[in-house]
Write a protein that holds these residues in place. Structure first.
Motif, short mmCIF file in Angstrom:
data_model
loop_
_atom_site.label_atom_id
_atom_site.label_comp_id
_atom_site.label_asym_id
_atom_site.label_seq_id
_atom_site.Cartn_x
_atom_site.Cartn_y
_atom_site.Cartn_z
N THR A 44 21.64 -2.63 -1.33
CA THR A 44 22.80 -1.71 -0.72
C THR A 44 22.78 -0.54 -1.46
OG1 THR A 44 24.65 -2.33 -2.12
CG2 THR A 44 24.13 -3.77 -0.15
N ARG A 45 23.56 0.62 -1.38
CA ARG A 45 24.01 1.62 -2.24
C ARG A 45 25.46 1.77 -2.62
NH1 ARG A 45 20.46 5.84 -2.26
NH2 ARG A 45 21.99 7.27 -2.71
N ILE A 46 25.97 0.45 -2.60
CA ILE A 46 27.48 0.47 -3.03
C ILE A 46 27.28 -0.03 -4.60
CG2 ILE A 46 29.31 -1.31 -2.62
CD1 ILE A 46 28.25 -1.83 0.17
N ALA A 47 27.93 0.65 -5.17
CA ALA A 47 28.13 0.61 -6.66
C ALA A 47 29.25 -0.37 -7.17
CB ALA A 47 28.37 1.94 -7.34
N VAL A 48 28.96 -1.21 -8.24
CA VAL A 48 29.87 -1.85 -8.85
C VAL A 48 31.13 -1.30 -9.04
CG1 VAL A 48 30.68 -3.39 -10.63
CG2 VAL A 48 28.11 -3.56 -9.60
N GLY A 53 36.99 -0.04 -8.15
CA GLY A 53 37.88 1.09 -7.98
C GLY A 53 38.88 0.55 -6.82
N LEU A 54 38.28 0.12 -5.88
CA LEU A 54 39.10 -0.21 -4.56
C LEU A 54 40.09 -1.44 -4.96
CD1 LEU A 54 36.36 -0.36 -1.87
CD2 LEU A 54 38.41 1.22 -1.88
N LEU A 55 39.46 -2.23 -5.71
CA LEU A 55 40.29 -3.47 -6.27
C LEU A 55 41.42 -3.20 -7.09
CD1 LEU A 55 37.56 -6.36 -6.74
CD2 LEU A 55 39.18 -6.24 -4.97
N GLN A 56 41.07 -2.23 -7.78
CA GLN A 56 42.17 -1.44 -9.19
C GLN A 56 43.39 -1.06 -8.21
OE1 GLN A 56 39.90 0.49 -11.82
NE2 GLN A 56 39.65 -1.38 -12.91
N GLU A 62 39.41 -9.57 0.11
CA GLU A 62 39.31 -9.95 1.70
C GLU A 62 38.96 -8.43 2.60
OE1 GLU A 62 37.69 -12.25 3.69
OE2 GLU A 62 37.68 -13.37 1.84
N THR A 63 39.97 -7.66 2.06
CA THR A 63 39.98 -6.18 2.61
C THR A 63 38.95 -5.51 2.19
OG1 THR A 63 41.67 -5.13 0.87
CG2 THR A 63 42.58 -6.47 2.87
N VAL A 64 38.48 -5.74 1.04
CA VAL A 64 37.11 -5.02 0.39
C VAL A 64 36.15 -5.42 1.47
CG1 VAL A 64 35.39 -4.77 -1.10
CG2 VAL A 64 37.74 -4.60 -1.77
N ARG A 65 35.92 -6.79 1.61
CA ARG A 65 34.96 -7.19 2.79
C ARG A 65 35.12 -6.79 4.06
NH1 ARG A 65 34.65 -12.36 3.56
NH2 ARG A 65 32.60 -12.15 4.21
N THR A 66 36.35 -6.82 4.63
CA THR A 66 36.28 -6.51 6.18
C THR A 66 36.51 -4.95 6.52
OG1 THR A 66 38.76 -6.94 6.08
CG2 THR A 66 37.44 -8.84 6.60
N ASN A 67 37.43 -4.25 5.72
CA ASN A 67 37.67 -2.85 5.82
C ASN A 67 36.63 -2.03 5.12
OD1 ASN A 67 39.63 -3.95 7.37
ND2 ASN A 67 41.32 -3.59 5.60
N VAL A 95 34.78 4.38 -12.75
CA VAL A 95 35.95 4.39 -11.84
C VAL A 95 36.80 5.72 -12.20
CG1 VAL A 95 37.97 3.38 -10.99
CG2 VAL A 95 36.02 2.12 -11.44
N ALA A 96 37.08 5.99 -13.23
CA ALA A 96 37.85 7.14 -13.63
C ALA A 96 37.28 8.38 -13.43
CB ALA A 96 38.22 7.40 -15.41
N ARG A 97 35.90 8.56 -13.44
CA ARG A 97 35.18 9.63 -12.78
C ARG A 97 35.24 9.73 -11.45
NH1 ARG A 97 29.49 9.34 -16.60
NH2 ARG A 97 30.45 9.96 -18.47
N GLN A 98 35.16 8.72 -10.91
CA GLN A 98 35.18 8.75 -9.29
C GLN A 98 36.35 9.26 -8.88
OE1 GLN A 98 33.13 5.42 -7.52
NE2 GLN A 98 34.40 5.87 -5.76
#
Length: 104
Positions: A44-48, A53-56, A62-67, A95-98
């Protein structure tokens, strides 16, 4: 403890037939030219740091996976968390840079 009374040094196997600890990840890779060489979920091109960042910011696994990233498996999200635990400083910086506002 070892037979000689000393504790086991980091990286030394628990049992003589076990190999030393090595850091390998089933789903996390780095690819030159993909996401600036930052750790990504394999194939994938999905970075750790995207997942972390989404979880924080309030998403759940589950929402990371579904949405957000329906192509990720639960195992891949959990491995992002495991990678984060071992590389907290690196991922926190990404994450801070993003999350920072763009420079004018």
């Amino acid at each position: 403890m070892r037979r000689d009374g000393r504790t086991r040094p980091w990286g030394e196997p628990y049992h003589p037939n076990m190999s030393p600890v090595s850091e390998t990840w089933r789903y996390i890779v780095r690819s030159a030219g993909v996401r600036s060489g930052n750790p990504i979920v394999e194939k994938t091109r999905i970075a750790v740091h995207d997942v972390i960042g989404l979880l924080q910011n309030g998403e759940t696994i589950e929402t990371v996976r579904t949405n957000c990233f329906p192509e990720l498996t639960r195992s891949q999200v959990y491995e992002c968390l495991a990678y984060y635990e071992d590389h907290r400083g690196e991922i926190d910086l990404l994450v801070a840079r993003q999350m920072s506002p763009p420079s004018p």
